[in-house]
Enzyme design. Structure first.
Site, PDB file in Angstrom:
ATOM      1  N   SER A 427       0.826  -1.213   0.000  1.00 37.84           N
ATOM      2  CA  SER A 427       0.000   0.000   0.000  1.00 37.84           C
ATOM      3  C   SER A 427       0.855   1.256   0.000  1.00 37.84           C
ATOM      4  CB  SER A 427      -0.936   0.008   1.209  1.00 37.84           C
ATOM      5  OG  SER A 427      -0.184  -0.078   2.398  1.00 37.84           O
ATOM      6  N   HIS A 448      -2.648  -3.118  -5.938  1.00 35.34           N
ATOM      7  CA  HIS A 448      -3.059  -2.619  -4.621  1.00 35.34           C
ATOM      8  C   HIS A 448      -4.567  -2.711  -4.444  1.00 35.34           C
ATOM      9  CE1 HIS A 448      -3.636   1.021  -1.775  1.00 35.34           C
ATOM     10  NE2 HIS A 448      -3.529  -0.086  -1.084  1.00 35.34           N
ATOM     11  N   GLU A 460      -5.532  -0.575  -7.714  1.00 32.13           N
ATOM     12  CA  GLU A 460      -4.523   0.199  -8.436  1.00 32.13           C
ATOM     13  C   GLU A 460      -3.505  -0.777  -9.009  1.00 32.13           C
ATOM     14  OE1 GLU A 460      -3.870   4.442  -6.363  1.00 32.13           O
ATOM     15  OE2 GLU A 460      -3.558   2.769  -4.994  1.00 32.13           O
ATOM     16  N   ASN A 498      -3.869   6.446  -1.840  1.00 37.12           N
ATOM     17  CA  ASN A 498      -3.362   6.705  -0.490  1.00 37.12           C
ATOM     18  C   ASN A 498      -2.676   8.066  -0.394  1.00 37.12           C
ATOM     19  OD1 ASN A 498      -4.363   4.457   0.704  1.00 37.12           O
ATOM     20  ND2 ASN A 498      -2.471   3.279   0.659  1.00 37.12           N
TER      21      ASN A 498
END
Length: 706
Positions: A427, A448, A460, A498
């Site tokens: 992540s 991800h 992702e 993120n």
């Protein structure tokens, strides 16, 4: 021009009306079909030898998937859209008004306008296939069923059930459909047409009377009872949507008016509301999401590169993420998966996770226990590298430790084939750093997922500089088979989702440290349109996870990603959030009477909570940080387009869909206003609010993202 509808006559007096849109894989209703279908209905009326009519689809696995949404873009005004609805009303009334039995034979998707077409028939029979789904999902596009659905559906299945379907947009399976009275019978596909013909020959033109319990009859059958229902539905809608979505309230109003003043008045109101909704910015935003995801399904993520077939997968790690990834691989992609973990506990966790999800399906009658067991058989486990050599893709879901991930890369290159893809579910760690241990870096990629894996639609796909186009295309195709919406992003700490989330969360934390109460913060962002507030989200994700990611982002991307120092106190107090029952909110027995803030967090951080700031200012401060960082990601090529950025934010972190995503929202605000907002906050709070260079350039030139 090729025709969409064809009429064939049988010797027994039954006519078959087949819908088959030329050149399309699925049937959708288009405005230009109206003259054609009207002419056929006139032909049927004039032919006394026709004793009954059966509607069927010429497509293999689709009845009618709904109206063609693109025709709404041709509507320049609300009045244009209202007339489109009225045109549909006229055609469906002609069908319903035939003095012979009309039966819809449904196999495959029967959604939106497709279900409204079926509702205009006198009876409906559907196949028991898992491909058959019925529903009216228009609310998800900021619309309402505009082909008579708001009037016919409550009269057929009752107001409460009809509102539930229309306000959620959920789809029902054949067994549920027959139980609620939406269809009259469910049969195997092999005898669907024969059953429909028998129903038409039986000559029933009247609908079955609606069977309801006494309490429901009292509520739905009296004006006072109905008003109680509508008021309750309105309260629930406003609580859920915060008033951000206009269509649910319009749906309630259509049903209310129609039940009080009759079908014709109800249809007039339906058309007027439909027209008004088509013209709203909320519907335009939601339709843009629909078109974007449809468009993305046709893309490989790597130009002309062709994906390789994935016949077997391996998942490294049987924890929460590993178990979830293995589960969607077997249940959605139907691909055999081998889970490897160093402990039997990890393996039993992965198996238990998958079984629990599948068993829910059995309990809800979505599948049989035999089907569950067949899918479970696709998942095998090992504590050694046995039975992995023929894997096409290996998804790594171990701890965020670079040395450990390097070891995994070396192990897989040793144990698997030369074309095996190594996909890391990291992540935060850059994929370039993970690929540094690979002798075949072209096979290394990031994949991800978001937690919980079975619920979150986004993944992702992260390509580093040496990732091959074939690896990208294969990984994108694999993610789609798992039921995910993949966006391809460039390698960078935090990737896209993120990264934009981190600054949003950091700003919420700053507001907390300025004395804003935890629940006041959360309510402000929920009111803005997020599914949960930032403090709730931090509790759910894990405060420890945030604490682990922040230093990585700060090191790679700079000072603006520095987490507030006071958060060290949370970690020292072992506050990890929901996972250990200790966070910003109370959990366990202390939370029995509803969600409550753990007041001890204030004394721990040396704060006196207040609710001084307006909700609008709180939301604005958090959101502009996210928007500004999204622009930086576009500027740096982390995301390929504003479209990908919008889909990533909506599907990855629940950015309010009615705003269309960060980039569409910025187009609504205007780049100049965005720059003014950021510069205003920059002068008050410092350079973390400095506008992105691209945003300033766009403001100067009056440009938009779309």
């Amino acid at each position: 021009m090729e025709k969409t509808f064809s009429l064939s006559r049988r010797d027994d007096g039954i006519a078959l009306l087949t819908m088959d849109v030329p050149g399309e894989t699925m049937n959708t209703l288009k405005a230009q079909f109206a003259p054609e279908i009207t002419a056929i209905l006139q032909e049927i009326k004039a032919d006394s030898s026709i004793k009954g009519l059966v509607l069927i689809s010429g497509k293999a696995d689709s009845f009618v998937a709904g109206a063609d949404i693109s025709m709404l873009d041709a509507c320049e005004t609300a009045e244009d859209a209202r007339l489109l609805s009225r045109q549909g009303h006229h055609v469906f009334a002609e069908l319903e008004g035939l003095n012979i039995p009309v039966v819809a034979a449904i196999h495959g998707a029967c959604l939106g306008g497709g279900l409204e077409l079926a509702l205009a028939c006198h009876q409906r029979v559907c196949s028991d296939s898992s491909k058959t789904m019925l529903g009216v999902p228009e609310v998800q596009l900021g619309l309402l069923p505009g082909g008579g659905g708001t009037q016919r559906l409550p009269r057929l299945i009752g107001i409460a059930k009809a509102l539930d379907l229309m306000l959620t947009g959920k789809q029902v399976r054949p067994k549920q459909a027959v139980k609620m009275g939406l269809v009259d019978d469910v049969v195997p596909e092999s005898i669907l047409l024969d059953t429909a013909i028998e129903m038409a020959l039986a000559g029933k033109k009247t609908r079955k009377p609606l069977k309801q319990p006494l309490v429901t009859k009292l509520l739905e059958g009296t004006p006072v009872g109905r008003n109680i229902m509508f008021d309750q539905a309105t309260k629930q809608v406003l609580k859920k949507t915060q008033g951000n979505y206009p269509s649910p309230l319009k749906i309630i109003d259509c049903v209310r008016e129609g039940m009080a003043k009759g079908m014709e008045k109800g249809l007039e109101v339906e058309a007027a509301h439909f027209g008004a909704l088509v013209a709203t910015p909320e519907s335009a935003a939601l339709r843009s999401i629909f078109f974007a995801t449809t468009e993305m399904k046709k893309e490989t993520g790597a130009g002309d590169a062709k994906p390789r077939k994935v016949a077997k997968a391996v998942v490294l790690g049987g924890g929460l993420m590993g178990g979830g990834i293995a589960s969607v691989t077997t249940t959605k992609a139907k691909v055999p998966v081998r889970v490897k973990d160093i402990s039997d506990k990890g393996l039993s966790n992965a198996l238990g996770y998958a079984y629990k999800l599948l068993d829910k399906g059995v309990k809800r009658r979505h599948m049989t226990s035999a089907e569950r067991d067949k899918l479970m058989a696709l998942m095998t486990t090992t504590t050694e590298y046995r039975g992995v050599k023929d894997a096409d893709i290996v998804v790594e879901a171990v701890f965020e430790d670079l040395n450990l991930k390097h070891q995994m890369v070396r192990d897989i290159e040793r144990e698997c084939g030369e074309h095996t893809i190594f996909a890391s579910n990291t992540s935060s760690l850059p994929i370039t750093q993970i690929a540094a241990a690979a002798s075949r870096p072209e096979n290394v990629i990031g994949l991800h997922y978001f937690s919980p894996v079975e619920k979150m639609p986004l993944v992702e796909v992260i390509a580093h500089e040496k990732t091959s186009p074939e690896t990208i295309a294969t990984t994108v195709a694999f993610a789609r088979k798992q039921g995910k919406t993949p966006i391809v992003v460039k390698d960078c700490a935090g990737f896209y989702v993120n990264r934009i989330l981190a600054l949003y969360m950091n700003e919420a934390a700053q507001l907390l440290l300025e004395g804003q109460a935890v629940d006041h913060l959360d309510k402000a962002l929920v009111k803005f349109g997020f599914p949960v507030g930032p403090m709730t989200l931090l509790d759910e994700v894990g405060i420890d996870v945030g604490a682990k990611i922040s230093p990585i982002l700060e090191k790679e991307l700079g000072e603006r990603f520095k987490a507030p120092a006071a958060f060290d106190k949370l970690m020292a107090d072992d506050r990890k959030g929901r996972k250990n029952g200790k966070g910003f909110y109370l959990y366990g027995k202390a939370a029995k009477k509803g969600k409550k803030v753990d007041e001890s967090v204030y004394s721990l951080l040396g704060l006196t909570p207040a609710t001084g700031k307006e909700a609008g200012e709180i939301a604005e401060r958090c959101v502009v940080q996210m928007l500004n960082e999204a622009v930086r990601c576009l500027e740096e090529g982390i995301i390929a387009s504003p479209r990908d950025g919008d889909i990533g934010a909506i599907f990855g972190i629940g950015f309010p869909p009615f705003l269309g995503g960060p980039f569409r929202y910025m187009d609504t605000l205007g780049a100049a206003k965005m720059v003014r907002l950021l510069e205003g906050y920059q002068s008050k709070y410092g350079d973390r609010f400095a506008p992105a260079a691209l945003l300033k350039a766009m403001a100067a030139e009056g440009k938009t993202f779309y």
